[in-house]
Structures are given as structure tokens and as C-alpha cells.
Design a protein around this motif. Structure first.
Motif, PDB file in Angstrom:
ATOM      1  N   ALA A   1      -7.654   3.604  -8.032  1.00 52.57           N
ATOM      2  CA  ALA A   1      -8.502   2.501  -8.481  1.00 52.57           C
ATOM      3  C   ALA A   1      -8.256   2.141  -9.945  1.00 52.57           C
ATOM      4  CB  ALA A   1      -9.978   2.840  -8.263  1.00 52.57           C
ATOM      5  N   PHE A   2      -7.986   3.141 -10.763  1.00 49.29           N
ATOM      6  CA  PHE A   2      -7.828   2.881 -12.189  1.00 49.29           C
ATOM      7  C   PHE A   2      -6.379   2.721 -12.637  1.00 49.29           C
ATOM      8  CE2 PHE A   2     -12.075   4.681 -11.992  1.00 49.29           C
ATOM      9  CZ  PHE A   2     -12.769   3.739 -12.740  1.00 49.29           C
ATOM     10  N   ASP A   3      -5.432   3.113 -11.800  1.00 53.65           N
ATOM     11  CA  ASP A   3      -4.029   3.030 -12.205  1.00 53.65           C
ATOM     12  C   ASP A   3      -3.206   2.199 -11.228  1.00 53.65           C
ATOM     13  OD1 ASP A   3      -1.578   3.458 -13.491  1.00 53.65           O
ATOM     14  OD2 ASP A   3      -1.297   5.436 -12.599  1.00 53.65           O
ATOM     15  N   PHE A   4      -3.112   2.619 -10.005  1.00 52.88           N
ATOM     16  CA  PHE A   4      -2.164   2.015  -9.069  1.00 52.88           C
ATOM     17  C   PHE A   4      -2.580   0.640  -8.564  1.00 52.88           C
ATOM     18  CE2 PHE A   4      -1.333   6.527  -8.922  1.00 52.88           C
ATOM     19  CZ  PHE A   4       0.015   6.517  -9.216  1.00 52.88           C
ATOM     20  N   ILE A   5      -3.808   0.494  -8.169  1.00 54.27           N
ATOM     21  CA  ILE A   5      -4.238  -0.780  -7.584  1.00 54.27           C
ATOM     22  C   ILE A   5      -4.143  -1.926  -8.591  1.00 54.27           C
ATOM     23  CG2 ILE A   5      -6.153  -2.022  -6.515  1.00 54.27           C
ATOM     24  CD1 ILE A   5      -6.920   0.711  -5.197  1.00 54.27           C
ATOM     25  N   PRO A   6      -4.668  -1.764  -9.815  1.00 52.23           N
ATOM     26  CA  PRO A   6      -4.529  -2.881 -10.767  1.00 52.23           C
ATOM     27  C   PRO A   6      -3.073  -3.256 -11.041  1.00 52.23           C
ATOM     28  CG  PRO A   6      -6.141  -1.294 -11.574  1.00 52.23           C
ATOM     29  CD  PRO A   6      -5.472  -0.674 -10.375  1.00 52.23           C
ATOM     30  N   LYS A   7      -2.210  -2.259 -11.163  1.00 48.83           N
ATOM     31  CA  LYS A   7      -0.802  -2.555 -11.426  1.00 48.83           C
ATOM     32  C   LYS A   7      -0.132  -3.184 -10.211  1.00 48.83           C
ATOM     33  CE  LYS A   7      -0.095   0.642 -15.188  1.00 48.83           C
ATOM     34  NZ  LYS A   7      -1.094   1.642 -15.379  1.00 48.83           N
ATOM     35  N   ALA A   8      -0.480  -2.708  -9.009  1.00 42.95           N
ATOM     36  CA  ALA A   8       0.095  -3.298  -7.794  1.00 42.95           C
ATOM     37  C   ALA A   8      -0.315  -4.764  -7.675  1.00 42.95           C
ATOM     38  CB  ALA A   8      -0.355  -2.522  -6.556  1.00 42.95           C
ATOM     39  N   LEU A   9      -1.573  -5.058  -7.960  1.00 44.74           N
ATOM     40  CA  LEU A   9      -2.026  -6.452  -7.908  1.00 44.74           C
ATOM     41  C   LEU A   9      -1.315  -7.295  -8.959  1.00 44.74           C
ATOM     42  CD1 LEU A   9      -5.846  -5.877  -7.300  1.00 44.74           C
ATOM     43  CD2 LEU A   9      -4.115  -6.638  -5.642  1.00 44.74           C
ATOM     44  N   ALA A  10      -1.067  -6.719 -10.125  1.00 47.21           N
ATOM     45  CA  ALA A  10      -0.338  -7.447 -11.170  1.00 47.21           C
ATOM     46  C   ALA A  10       1.098  -7.717 -10.730  1.00 47.21           C
ATOM     47  CB  ALA A  10      -0.354  -6.653 -12.475  1.00 47.21           C
ATOM     48  N   PHE A  11       1.743  -6.731 -10.106  1.00 46.51           N
ATOM     49  CA  PHE A  11       3.103  -6.946  -9.600  1.00 46.51           C
ATOM     50  C   PHE A  11       3.127  -8.051  -8.549  1.00 46.51           C
ATOM     51  CE2 PHE A  11       4.045  -2.303 -10.713  1.00 46.51           C
ATOM     52  CZ  PHE A  11       4.794  -2.629 -11.828  1.00 46.51           C
ATOM     53  N   GLU A  12       2.084  -8.118  -7.722  1.00 53.04           N
ATOM     54  CA  GLU A  12       2.024  -9.159  -6.692  1.00 53.04           C
ATOM     55  C   GLU A  12       1.901 -10.554  -7.300  1.00 53.04           C
ATOM     56  OE1 GLU A  12      -1.063  -8.444  -3.854  1.00 53.04           O
ATOM     57  OE2 GLU A  12      -0.179  -6.571  -3.158  1.00 53.04           O
ATOM     58  N   ARG A  13       1.272 -10.644  -8.479  1.00 49.52           N
ATOM     59  CA  ARG A  13       1.022 -11.958  -9.099  1.00 49.52           C
ATOM     60  C   ARG A  13       2.111 -12.409 -10.058  1.00 49.52           C
ATOM     61  NH1 ARG A  13      -4.226  -9.660  -9.474  1.00 49.52           N
ATOM     62  NH2 ARG A  13      -3.767  -9.085 -11.599  1.00 49.52           N
ATOM     63  N   ILE A  14       2.945 -11.504 -10.518  1.00 51.15           N
ATOM     64  CA  ILE A  14       3.955 -11.854 -11.522  1.00 51.15           C
ATOM     65  C   ILE A  14       4.892 -12.917 -10.959  1.00 51.15           C
ATOM     66  CG2 ILE A  14       5.991 -11.031 -12.760  1.00 51.15           C
ATOM     67  CD1 ILE A  14       4.579  -8.382 -13.153  1.00 51.15           C
TER      68      ILE A  14
END
Length: 151
Positions: free
Chosen positions: A97-110
Motif C-alpha cells: 500500500a505504501f510502496d508498490f501500489i502507488p508506484k505501479a499506478l504511477a507507471f501505468e499513468r506515465i
């Protein structure tokens, strides 16, 4: 005779193993390629939607695990193993919740400026969650065995 505890611990174990399978699919099929082809993980560009698997998988597992724990609370051997499963799963989910999910969502939006080095670092760290998933699955299996021995 199958009891509610046996059914729920078996279901929790099956769902934990499904989660391991989903993780292995990502490690073996998706992760080796998406750092060079970001569109593979971008649903808006026709890529996979990880949410479509992980949200239902985690919700079903967590509800089943919680129900199994409530139902078996008065059975120490089963309760102990289910608490181990809850603990290892909670560590993995909080970390996610604090590391992987936010970064995964950011990768999806880049859209541009994708940094392959950051993606590879995310992938390597993500693999460290697998041992926690294995502990969770083994603990639910041990809970099932403990429940079965009571019958």
C-alpha cells in the motif's frame, strides 16, 4: 465431516495459492518485458489491468481469512496458524500500500519520461513479497490440517 472451519481454511488456502500464482505470472510473464514496453502495463493503451485480478483476489482472500479466523477463534491450533497468515499477509499488504501500489499506478499513468532503472528496481523489490505470500499460504494450509485433525 466437513466443518465450516475446514471449508473456510481450505478456501483461504486455495485463494492464497491463487495469489502466489498471480505473483508468479507477473514475475515470469509481465515483469521481464514491461520496463522496455511500458504500454504492456497501461490499460489505457491496451495493456493489462493488474487491478482486475488483484483487487478481487485480495478482497476474497482477506474476507475468507477473516471469516475462518472468527469461526475458529476457540480452536487454538487453528487460530494460531490463521494469525500467522494474517500477520504475514498484513505485512505484505501494508508494504504494498505504501510502496508498490502507488508506484505501479504511477507507471501505468506515465506517458513520457519512463525510467527503466526505476521500473527494474520496483520489479526486484516486488519479488521480495513472494516469501511473505508463501508464509501466508503455508500458514493457511497448516490451519486446514489442524482443523482436519480435529475431525
Amino acid at each position: 465431516m466437513w466443518t465450516g472451519t475446514m471449508i473456510l481454511t481450505a478456501a483461504a488456502n486455495a485463494l492464497a495459492v491463487i495469489g502466489i500464482g498471480g505473483g508468479l505470472y507477473e514475475f515470469l510473464v509481465v515483469d521481464p518485458y514491461w520496463p522496455k514496453r511500458q504500454d504492456l502495463i497501461q490499460p489505457a493503451k491496451g495493456g493489462i489491468s493488474r487491478k482486475r485480478f488483484w483487487i478481487p483476489a485480495h478482497v476474497l482472500f482477506e474476507l475468507t481469512l477473516l471469516l475462518a479466523l472468527i469461526l475458529s477463534w476457540s480452536i487454538p491450533n487453528v487460530r494460531w496458524w490463521l494469525l500467522v497468515a494474517v500477520g504475514s499477509h498484513a505485512i505484505m499488504r501494508i508494504w504494498s500500500a505504501f510502496d508498490f501500489i502507488p508506484k505501479a499506478l504511477a507507471f501505468e499513468r506515465i506517458d513520457t519520461g519512463f525510467i527503466e532503472k526505476e521500473a527494474r528496481s520496483w520489479i526486484l523489490r516486488s519479488r521480495l513479497r513472494l516469501p511473505l505470500d508463501i508464509v501466508t499460504a503455508l500458514a493457511t494450509l497448516c490451519a486446514f490440517v489442524a482443523a482436519a485433525r480435529m475431525n
